[in-house]
Scaffold this motif. Structure first.
Motif, short mmCIF file in Angstrom:
data_model
loop_
_atom_site.label_atom_id
_atom_site.label_comp_id
_atom_site.label_asym_id
_atom_site.label_seq_id
_atom_site.Cartn_x
_atom_site.Cartn_y
_atom_site.Cartn_z
N TYR A 144 -11.22 -32.88 5.29
CA TYR A 144 -11.30 -31.42 5.26
C TYR A 144 -12.19 -30.94 6.39
N ASP A 145 -11.77 -29.87 7.05
CA ASP A 145 -12.56 -29.24 8.09
C ASP A 145 -13.22 -28.00 7.51
N ILE A 146 -14.52 -27.88 7.71
CA ILE A 146 -15.25 -26.66 7.38
C ILE A 146 -15.53 -26.00 8.72
N ASP A 151 -14.10 -15.10 14.44
CA ASP A 151 -13.99 -13.78 13.83
C ASP A 151 -14.97 -13.59 12.67
N GLY A 152 -15.88 -14.55 12.47
CA GLY A 152 -16.89 -14.43 11.43
C GLY A 152 -16.48 -15.00 10.09
N SER A 153 -15.33 -15.64 10.01
CA SER A 153 -14.87 -16.22 8.76
C SER A 153 -15.37 -17.65 8.60
N LEU A 154 -15.40 -18.09 7.37
CA LEU A 154 -15.67 -19.48 7.04
C LEU A 154 -14.41 -20.02 6.37
N THR A 155 -13.86 -21.11 6.90
CA THR A 155 -12.63 -21.65 6.33
C THR A 155 -12.81 -23.11 5.94
N ILE A 156 -12.04 -23.52 4.96
CA ILE A 156 -11.91 -24.93 4.62
C ILE A 156 -10.44 -25.26 4.76
N THR A 157 -10.16 -26.25 5.64
CA THR A 157 -8.80 -26.61 5.96
C THR A 157 -8.55 -28.06 5.60
N ARG A 165 -7.04 -23.99 3.20
CA ARG A 165 -7.08 -23.94 1.73
C ARG A 165 -7.95 -22.80 1.19
N LEU A 166 -9.00 -22.42 1.96
CA LEU A 166 -9.91 -21.37 1.50
C LEU A 166 -10.47 -20.65 2.71
N ARG A 167 -10.65 -19.32 2.56
CA ARG A 167 -11.25 -18.51 3.62
C ARG A 167 -12.16 -17.48 3.00
N ILE A 168 -13.34 -17.34 3.57
CA ILE A 168 -14.23 -16.23 3.25
C ILE A 168 -14.37 -15.45 4.54
N ASP A 169 -13.87 -14.20 4.55
CA ASP A 169 -13.91 -13.45 5.81
C ASP A 169 -15.27 -12.79 5.99
N SER A 170 -15.44 -12.11 7.11
CA SER A 170 -16.74 -11.53 7.46
C SER A 170 -17.16 -10.40 6.54
N GLN A 171 -16.22 -9.89 5.71
CA GLN A 171 -16.53 -8.84 4.74
C GLN A 171 -16.80 -9.42 3.36
N SER A 175 -9.94 -15.77 0.11
CA SER A 175 -8.53 -16.10 -0.10
C SER A 175 -8.45 -17.60 -0.35
N VAL A 176 -7.72 -17.95 -1.40
CA VAL A 176 -7.54 -19.36 -1.77
C VAL A 176 -6.05 -19.63 -1.80
N GLY A 177 -5.58 -20.52 -0.94
CA GLY A 177 -4.18 -20.89 -0.91
C GLY A 177 -3.26 -19.80 -0.39
N THR A 178 -3.83 -18.77 0.22
CA THR A 178 -3.04 -17.67 0.77
C THR A 178 -3.77 -17.11 1.97
N THR A 179 -3.06 -16.36 2.80
CA THR A 179 -3.70 -15.75 3.96
C THR A 179 -4.13 -14.32 3.66
N THR A 180 -3.81 -13.82 2.46
CA THR A 180 -4.18 -12.46 2.07
C THR A 180 -5.57 -12.49 1.43
#
Length: 188
Positions: A144-146, A151-157, A165-171, A175-180
């Motif tokens: 897994y890549d952290i 753009d200020g997001s933190l992702t786990i791929t 698999r997971l994204r926490i955006d700058s706000q 999102s878990v399992g989706t890009t929304t």
């Protein structure tokens, strides 16, 4: 030795007939090593009286005290590949090719791409479209890549599937399992 004959050179000390030994046939140096190794250009062996073998590089320049150890190896193209270890101001600095610093260890932590680590492990990248990335992988399991993105997001791929698999955006949206991205709340 202008004739090119393989002569050995030996310095004796109390109880050690090879305190310093230069082997002319193998072009090697042994310190404290009566059974010098032909496989190593320099072999240091501590005696039982002083069990810690050590190599000391010291500068007495109090204003700019730095000691450097450089290791060179040539690649298939006969280019030098340099690994540098510098002790400077209480830090161990590791570098490669042309002295570029890649890692620093000090009393605070380990900085990779960071010259002043603020945590035990501090990762930083520089560049236009790069983020700091840490890959976590176990034995034969998934990797897994952290990633801290630009753009200020933190992702786990999932690196095996190349899928986020997971994204926490700058706000702060998750999102878990989706890009929304959506606000994520847990009340208990």
């Amino acid at each position: 030795n202008d004739a090119g004959t393989d002569y050995d050179f030996r310095v004796e000390s109390n109880g050690n007939d090879h305190a310093l030994f230069v082997n002319g046939g193998f072009n090697t140096v042994g310190i404290g090593n009566p059974t010098y190794s032909a496989n190593h250009q320099l072999h240091i062996l501590a005696s039982n009286a002083t069990p810690n073998a050590s190599l000391l590089l010291q500068s007495d320049d109090t204003a700019n005290a730095t000691s450097t150890l450089k290791m060179f190896a040539r690649d298939g193209s006969n280019n030098n590949k340099v690994t540098t270890l510098v002790n400077s101001a209480g830090s161990l600095i590791f570098g490669t090719n042309n002295g570029t610093e890649t890692m620093r260890l000090n009393s605070t932590g380990l900085g990779i791409g960071e010259t002043s680590p603020a945590q035990k492990i501090h990762l930083r990248t520089s560049g236009v479209n790069t983020g700091a990335r840490l890959q976590v992988a176990g034995g034969s399991g998934r990797a897994y890549d952290i990633l801290s993105t630009t753009d200020g997001s933190l992702t786990i791929t999932d690196a095996n599937a190349s899928t986020e698999r997971l994204r926490i955006d700058s706000q702060g949206r998750v999102s878990v399992g989706t890009t929304t991205a959506a606000k994520f709340e847990i009340n208990h």
